[in-house]
Design an enzyme around this catalytic site. Structure first.
Site, PDB file in Angstrom:
ATOM      1  N   LYS A 104       0.874  -1.174   0.000  1.00  0.00           N
ATOM      2  CA  LYS A 104       0.000   0.000   0.000  1.00  0.00           C
ATOM      3  C   LYS A 104       0.917   1.232   0.000  1.00  0.00           C
ATOM      4  O   LYS A 104       1.414   1.653   1.041  1.00  0.00           O
ATOM      5  CB  LYS A 104      -0.918  -0.001   1.222  1.00  0.00           C
ATOM      6  CG  LYS A 104      -1.978   1.084   1.183  1.00  0.00           C
ATOM      7  CD  LYS A 104      -2.930   0.955   2.366  1.00  0.00           C
ATOM      8  CE  LYS A 104      -4.031   1.986   2.281  1.00  0.00           C
ATOM      9  NZ  LYS A 104      -3.543   3.374   2.286  1.00  0.00           N
ATOM     10  N   GLU A 159      -0.216   4.645  -8.109  1.00  0.00           N
ATOM     11  CA  GLU A 159       0.172   5.606  -7.074  1.00  0.00           C
ATOM     12  C   GLU A 159       1.386   6.413  -7.510  1.00  0.00           C
ATOM     13  O   GLU A 159       2.386   5.856  -7.987  1.00  0.00           O
ATOM     14  CB  GLU A 159       0.508   4.862  -5.774  1.00  0.00           C
ATOM     15  CG  GLU A 159       0.530   5.733  -4.550  1.00  0.00           C
ATOM     16  CD  GLU A 159      -0.845   5.926  -3.936  1.00  0.00           C
ATOM     17  OE1 GLU A 159      -0.935   6.534  -2.851  1.00  0.00           O
ATOM     18  OE2 GLU A 159      -1.834   5.465  -4.546  1.00  0.00           O
ATOM     19  N   LYS A 305      -3.740  -2.072   7.597  1.00  0.00           N
ATOM     20  CA  LYS A 305      -3.042  -0.879   8.071  1.00  0.00           C
ATOM     21  C   LYS A 305      -2.066  -1.245   9.181  1.00  0.00           C
ATOM     22  O   LYS A 305      -2.401  -1.992  10.098  1.00  0.00           O
ATOM     23  CB  LYS A 305      -4.047   0.153   8.589  1.00  0.00           C
ATOM     24  CG  LYS A 305      -5.072   0.590   7.551  1.00  0.00           C
ATOM     25  CD  LYS A 305      -4.472   1.496   6.511  1.00  0.00           C
ATOM     26  CE  LYS A 305      -4.120   2.840   7.079  1.00  0.00           C
ATOM     27  NZ  LYS A 305      -3.618   3.781   6.039  1.00  0.00           N
ATOM     28  N   CYS A 403     -25.036  26.751  24.939  1.00  0.00           N
ATOM     29  CA  CYS A 403     -26.314  27.395  25.265  1.00  0.00           C
ATOM     30  C   CYS A 403     -26.725  27.242  26.722  1.00  0.00           C
ATOM     31  O   CYS A 403     -27.672  27.887  27.170  1.00  0.00           O
ATOM     32  CB  CYS A 403     -27.416  26.848  24.362  1.00  0.00           C
ATOM     33  SG  CYS A 403     -27.815  25.095  24.643  1.00  0.00           S
ATOM     34  N   CYS A 430     -29.553  26.087  19.817  1.00  0.00           N
ATOM     35  CA  CYS A 430     -28.206  26.212  20.372  1.00  0.00           C
ATOM     36  C   CYS A 430     -27.305  26.894  19.341  1.00  0.00           C
ATOM     37  O   CYS A 430     -27.246  26.485  18.171  1.00  0.00           O
ATOM     38  CB  CYS A 430     -27.647  24.835  20.724  1.00  0.00           C
ATOM     39  SG  CYS A 430     -25.904  24.834  21.212  1.00  0.00           S
TER      40      CYS A 430
END
Length: 702
Positions: A104, A159, A305, A403, A430
């Site tokens: 990757k 890539e 990953k 708020c 709010c």
């Protein structure tokens, strides 16, 4: 052929080195005669193979510049992949199918288009649906073939990246648009590829590796064309550098995959290649296609990953930020640390359950990372330095920090049966919620109003100029008050108005994203844009008629329910219709209908009416007894000979039927093409009628 392609690379590398020695170092290592002989050899080899690399010494025409980067639409979306950090999930992902494990690469995804053997277009991934045209810079890359032997239409993705050693040599001498030095190779590669001047890109030493074939090569043998491994080998023969990979067998164990990850990691280290993980993708293209996609990613691959690097620091406090939905998000404040070249002093704490698990206390030491190298994230408590442990109740506010209204704790189910608690403000008035809604509306992915900051929006709200989105388009009523604001003047005002007026020219997807329907973001809006062919009116008609949006691939049950509930709110409908009158859409149809005051009608067959609206499905047919598919749910799987994926769905809709994305007990028919996968097995298991493509065609009404 592969040997000749590699020899082209060798000669280009040698000649470029000799040129560098001669021109830059004044220390040539070979004679002019040797250089000329190798140059002639390269020139002849380029003619023989049809391969001409972008950095070949034979290409001396120079590099051009452009005035801006044009947008380009990706007919095949360049979506991401699902992610995991657990090897056992890679094993379960295989499901007895062979795959490739690939590096990757840590750079910028690029799409290349070739026609008749010539590179004709290069573009960035962008948001997956639309990118930027960077063709002028591709010739400035180190190793992209500008000419190849293949003469058909070919579309590839890969890539663009910078080798780590090259980045180390350049990083201290280059600065970005912010005037600061680049601190990682990924950002430098991204910025360089998007330069307007290709001469600048040339100096940044961008390399390219291809990792996927999107279109082309159809004339190859069926078995060979179906193999990702085989087709990547063909691309090597054409002179492309292919992203390094290893084959993974269908029955690979966790140990097998772990060894292959180690092998590829060591290869990347030896070759000085920047990576941030691995990609596991099925070898069979037809099986990959049968798996479809979600709104976010394709289902034929998964990214592994690496664990994020963690950095130790001292926790100081928690800030609470109220978002546009009312959820109050905790943010950790800590001593500044540098992560991936950026100074970081705040990070997400996610929710109450996460805080309770950490038992944070001011002064304790924590570990922080950038999750997926993007979002600062507190990983864990390291140790307490003998301080008394704090409890989450000590820092959880009883009132909204904006708020002052009482807060509410809400619980929901998370992964693995966990209960996740979040904090909410239920006050629709709010100030923070209102401000964040305007921030979302003006963002690039929504109405793309450039140069209008959160601080400016807050000022406009404070003087009463902004109460609704429509007010943005009538700020001329408050010209005097705005120009009197601190930091404003006539020029600032004019620039803001110009930017707002530019946003009037918009698209279905940007407008729908701006409406902030829960879970309907940029990707889902793009899917609905394609399905409804850019007609906001058709989407509205379908929604108010309780159309089941789950028949659209990428739209799930919750998303479908959110769309229906949003359109049932009369205030939302007023906003939806009124705001369209301020805007100009690409096709111009929706705003015309809106200005003519057409009322909403209930449609009897939303699937049919929503689908039949362009030339691909314009032959609206009368339902007769000969049409046995009317009202049915039909799922198509595998590679079809006469239809693309969109084409078969359009055909199903034109029959008054509903195209399904998955096989369930409610499915009536499954149309089965070549190499069908799990959907076919599921259909047989449930006893659903399975049709070949020819059987389906034979059953169509005359």
């Amino acid at each position: 052929m592969l040997q000749k392609a590699r020899h082209v690379y060798e000669l280009v590398g040698k000649l470029n080195q000799y040129r560098h020695e001669y021109y830059n170092e004044d220390a040539p290592s070979v004679s002019d005669a040797v250089y000329d002989r190798l140059y002639d050899e390269l020139e002849q080899l380029e003619k023989e193979t049809g391969i001409i690399l972008s950095d070949s010494p034979t290409q001396t025409a120079g590099y051009r510049s452009v005035s801006n980067l044009q947008k380009v639409h990706h007919d095949i979306p360049l979506l991401s992949l699902d992610k995991t950090k657990e090897i056992h999930k890679l094993v379960s992902f295989l499901k007895n199918h062979a795959a490739l494990l690939m590096l990757k690469l840590d750079g910028l995804t690029i799409k290349l288009v070739y026609e008749n053997g010539k590179l004709v277009e290069g573009s960035t991934r962008g948001d997956g649906e639309d990118g930027e045209l960077v063709t002028h810079n591709i010739a400035a890359f180190r190793n992209v073939p500008l000419s190849i032997p293949y003469k058909g239409h070919l579309v590839l993705s890969g890539e663009g990246f910078i080798h780590k050693s090259d980045f180390e040599r350049m990083k201290d001498t280059l600065v970005g648009n912010d005037g600061k030095s680049y601190r990682n190779a990924r950002n430098l590669a991204s910025g360089s590829i998007r330069c307007l001047d290709a001469n600048i890109c040339k100096k940044r030493k961008i390399s390219f590796c291809v990792f996927n074939i999107l279109e082309g090569m159809d004339e190859f043998d069926k078995d060979m064309r179906d193999s990702r491994c085989s087709m990547l080998s063909v691309l090597e023969n054409y002179g492309f550098a292919v992203c390094p990979y290893v084959p993974v067998s269908s029955d690979a164990s966790a140990g097998d995959i772990e060894m292959k990850i180690q092998t590829l990691t060591e290869l990347a280290e030896r070759e000085d290649t920047p990576i941030d993980g691995m990609v596991l993708r099925f070898d069979s293209f037809s099986y990959s296609e049968s798996l479809g996609r979600t709104g976010h990613h394709y289902n034929d691959g998964i990214a592994f990953k690496f664990e994020d690097d963690t950095y130790e620091t001292v926790f100081r406090s928690v800030e609470w930020q109220t978002g546009r939905s009312g959820e109050i998000v905790p943010v950790a404040v800590f001593d500044t640390i540098e992560i991936d070249g950026c100074d970081v002093s705040r990070a997400s704490l996610h929710n109450l359950s996460f805080i309770e698990g950490l038992e944070l206390h001011p002064g304790c030491r924590i570990l922080v990372s950038k999750r997926n190298i993007i979002i600062p994230h507190v990983n864990e408590l390291k140790f307490m330095e003998n301080l008394e442990r704090g409890r989450s109740q000590d820092i959880t506010p009883a009132a909204c920090p904006c708020c002052g209204q009482p807060t509410r704790i809400q619980s929901r189910s998370g992964d693995k049966g966990r209960i996740i608690k979040t904090l909410h403000c239920d006050n629709p008035e709010c100030g923070s919620r209102i401000l964040q809604r305007f921030v979302h509306f003006t963002e690039k992915k929504a109405m793309n109003i450039r140069g209008i900051s959160e601080a400016t929006l807050d000022q406009l709200i404070q003087i009463g100029a902004l109460k609704s989105y429509q007010d943005l388009y009538h700020l001329d009523r408050y010209r005097d008050q705005i120009t009197a604001l601190e930091g404003f003047g006539e020029k600032s005002y004019e620039n803001m108005i110009r930017s707002i007026n530019n946003s009037r020219n918009t698209t279905f997807a940007h407008f729908l994203t701006a409406m902030d329907i829960p879970l309907i973001g940029r990707t889902a809006s793009g899917i609905l844009d394609q399905y409804f062919h850019g007609s906001l009116r058709e989407l509205e008609l379908a929604a108010v008629s309780r159309f089941d949006f789950t028949c659209i691939e990428g739209i799930g049950d919750i998303m479908s329910r959110n769309i229906q509930e949003w359109f049932r709110n009369s205030d939302h409908l007023l906003l939806w219709r009124g705001l369209q009158k301020e805007l100009n859409f690409e096709n111009g149809l929706d705003v015309k209908a809106s200005r003519e005051g057409e009322s909403v009608k209930r449609i009897s067959n939303p699937a049919k009416d929503a689908g039949i609206r362009n030339s691909k499905a314009s032959h609206h047919m009368n339902e007769t007894t000969s049409n046995r598919f009317a009202g049915c749910t039909i799922v198509a799987t595998g590679k079809l000979q006469n239809f693309t994926r969109d084409g078969i769905n359009d055909k199903i809709i034109s029959l008054g039927a509903r195209p399904g994305s998955s096989v369930t007990g409610k499915t009536d028919y499954v149309i089965c093409g070549e190499k069908a996968g799990s959907k076919l097995a599921k259909a047989r298991e449930l006893g659903i009628t399975v049709l070949t493509e020819q059987q389906f065609l034979a059953m169509l009404p005359a």
